[in-house]
Design an enzyme around this catalytic site. Structure first.
Site, mmCIF file in Angstrom:
data_model
loop_
_atom_site.group_PDB
_atom_site.id
_atom_site.type_symbol
_atom_site.label_atom_id
_atom_site.label_comp_id
_atom_site.label_asym_id
_atom_site.label_seq_id
_atom_site.Cartn_x
_atom_site.Cartn_y
_atom_site.Cartn_z
ATOM 1 C CG HIS A 72 -1.844 1.090 0.975
ATOM 2 N ND1 HIS A 72 -3.108 1.061 0.492
ATOM 3 C CD2 HIS A 72 -1.731 2.449 1.723
ATOM 4 C CE1 HIS A 72 -3.672 2.199 0.716
ATOM 5 N NE2 HIS A 72 -2.958 2.969 1.378
ATOM 6 C CB CYS A 73 1.914 3.407 -2.514
ATOM 7 S SG CYS A 73 3.253 4.706 -2.982
#
Length: 276
Positions: A134-135
């Site tokens: 998850h960025c």
């Protein structure tokens, strides 16, 4: 730029947006940094010396920034590959990579079947197929459906950062040889400090995005996500390197691999994977 990206998104796929305050703040910070770079380059490179060669270089730089921003929007607003809620066990088996010992798990957080290679994201609050990570900078997971756009984003930021550094250094050398005559919109010291800040900012951007880009490329080549590498998991049928890149980027190698306006040929629609 946003209207162009929205038009492609609305015509080809359902809009997706993660409602996370930290992620939204990171996205705002990303665009503030990009805007700061564009304005600073305009003030230090283009406006003081608007020759034909400078204008061409500036247009190339702006084109790279535009492509990076479009790829960022596509990464952010594309469903990364969420597992549909209430998915049946039979459909989950169809969605899995073909293996002789496929194990179908149940995600209690999503209350749905969890196919192989799916992982639950606590921020998106969904299970994501082939979730890499998850960025927060794109406020989304990087997964099966949007990995191509994330790779494009890191690639264009890396290239534009290197190109911008070269433009600034070239401009500084030229102005130094001319004793800064006709090169300044304001104080020489302020311009020189601004150039140093831009070079440092570009170097940090280039270094970070280069690392992310090559990590993603290596992951695609070996058909392993970041989570799978950390957990040393496996069990799915491996494909060739060419097949892995065609699956992520869409079809045989072509200029569309560099375009954030084209879909990958393999997409999840509903519960089934439609690899053509």
């Amino acid at each position: 730029m946003f209207q162009i990206c929205f038009r492609f998104l609305k015509s080809e796929e359902k809009l997706w947006c993660v409602q996370d305050a930290c992620g939204i703040g990171s996205v705002v910070a990303t665009y503030v940094l990009l805007l700061n770079g564009v304005v600073s380059m305009t003030l230090t490179v283009l406006l003081p010396y608007p020759t034909a060669s400078t204008l061409i270089q500036y247009l190339v730089f702006m084109s790279l920034i535009f492509l990076a921003a479009c790829a960022h929007v596509r990464t952010m607003l594309t469903d990364p590959g969420t597992v549909p809620k209430g998915i049946s066990e039979f459909t989950a088996l169809q969605d899995c990579e073909e293996t002789d010992n496929a194990v179908i798990k149940h995600c209690h957080k999503c209350n749905s079947i969890k196919p192989m290679r799916a992982h639950h994201c606590s921020v998106c609050k969904r299970c994501i197929m082939k979730m890499d990570h998850h960025c927060p900078w794109v406020n989304n997971c990087v997964g099966e459906n949007n990995q191509k756009y994330f790779v494009q984003f890191t690639f264009y930021i890396f290239i534009s950062s290197i190109f911008g550094i070269c433009m600034i250094i070239s401009r500084a050398v030229t102005c130094s040889n001319q004793h800064w005559q006709g090169c300044l919109l304001f104080n020489q010291t302020a311009v020189f400090v601004l150039m140093i800040i831009l070079v440092m900012q570009g170097f940090l951007f280039a270094l970070f995005c280069m690392a992310m880009f090559f990590t993603q490329v290596c992951g695609i080549a070996t058909d392993e996500t970041g989570i799978e590498r950390m957990k040393l998991s496996g069990g799915w049928r491996k494909k060739t390197v060419c097949d892995n890149f065609r699956q992520v980027c869409g079809g045989p190698i072509s200029v569309t691999w560099l375009s954030p306006f084209t879909l990958t040929r393999g997409r999840r629609k509903g519960n089934l994977r439609l690899w053509s």
